[in-house]
Write an enzyme that holds these catalytic residues in place. Structure first.
Site, short mmCIF file in Angstrom:
data_model
loop_
_atom_site.label_atom_id
_atom_site.label_comp_id
_atom_site.label_asym_id
_atom_site.label_seq_id
_atom_site.Cartn_x
_atom_site.Cartn_y
_atom_site.Cartn_z
N GLU A 1 0.84 -1.19 0.00
CA GLU A 1 0.00 0.00 0.00
C GLU A 1 0.88 1.24 0.00
O GLU A 1 1.99 1.24 0.52
CB GLU A 1 -0.93 0.01 1.21
N HIS B 1 -5.03 0.26 -2.31
CA HIS B 1 -5.29 -1.13 -1.99
C HIS B 1 -4.73 -1.93 -3.16
O HIS B 1 -5.11 -1.66 -4.31
CB HIS B 1 -6.78 -1.41 -1.83
N HIS C 1 -4.90 6.54 -0.03
CA HIS C 1 -4.03 5.37 0.04
C HIS C 1 -4.49 4.35 -0.98
O HIS C 1 -5.58 4.45 -1.53
CB HIS C 1 -3.96 4.77 1.45
#
Length: 152
Positions: A22, A86, A84
């Site tokens: 990530e 995934h 962020h």
């Protein structure tokens, strides 16, 4: 509103985040009445900690970027959220994502925007209210302006 340059960055992250740790950063922009404008973002720093299913933003360059934006803008540009990645699946917030976002909004006592980038797409979310009653709302693109994309 999300500036086109920011959306272009998320598009490039989407194309390169599959099966990688990530990554993340902050969103910088302005509060304009009930509206939030995203004008800048930070990229991961060398001190940030990235794992297959977690990201810890600890590099000081994120704070420096927010402080510099604040000064450049005459004290109007500020932290408005986080992003962020995934590394697999759709861009759906996990339970930990929701918990973290609600804590940020509670601490700041203001609505914030959050982005999840996955290999299939990226999604913008708005979080309003405070814990435990904060609402995580997926945003929908409604129009393209001259400088960016408008969401509702």
């Amino acid at each position: 509103m999300l500036r086109y340059e920011v959306g272009d960055f998320f598009d490039s992250m989407r194309a390169s985040c599959a099966a990688k740790p990530e990554r993340g950063g902050i969103l910088i922009g302005s509060y304009r009445g009930p509206h939030i404008e995203i004008t800048e973002y930070t990229e991961p720093g060398s001190k940030d900690i990235a794992g297959p299913s977690s990201f810890k933003r600890i590099d000081e360059h994120h704070q420096r970027a927010a402080t510099n934006a604040w000064k450049r803008s005459g004290n109007t540009a500020t932290f408005v959220g986080e992003w962020h990645s995934h590394p697999s699946g759709p861009p759906h917030p996990s339970g930990l994502d929701r918990q973290t976002w609600k804590a940020v909004v509670t601490r700041l006592n203001t609505p914030c925007l959050f982005v999840i980038v996955s290999p299939t797409a990226w999604q913008l979310f708005r979080v309003l209210g405070t814990k435990p009653y904060a609402d995580v709302v997926p945003m929908t693109e409604i129009e393209h302006g001259t400088t960016g994309i408008v969401y509702r």
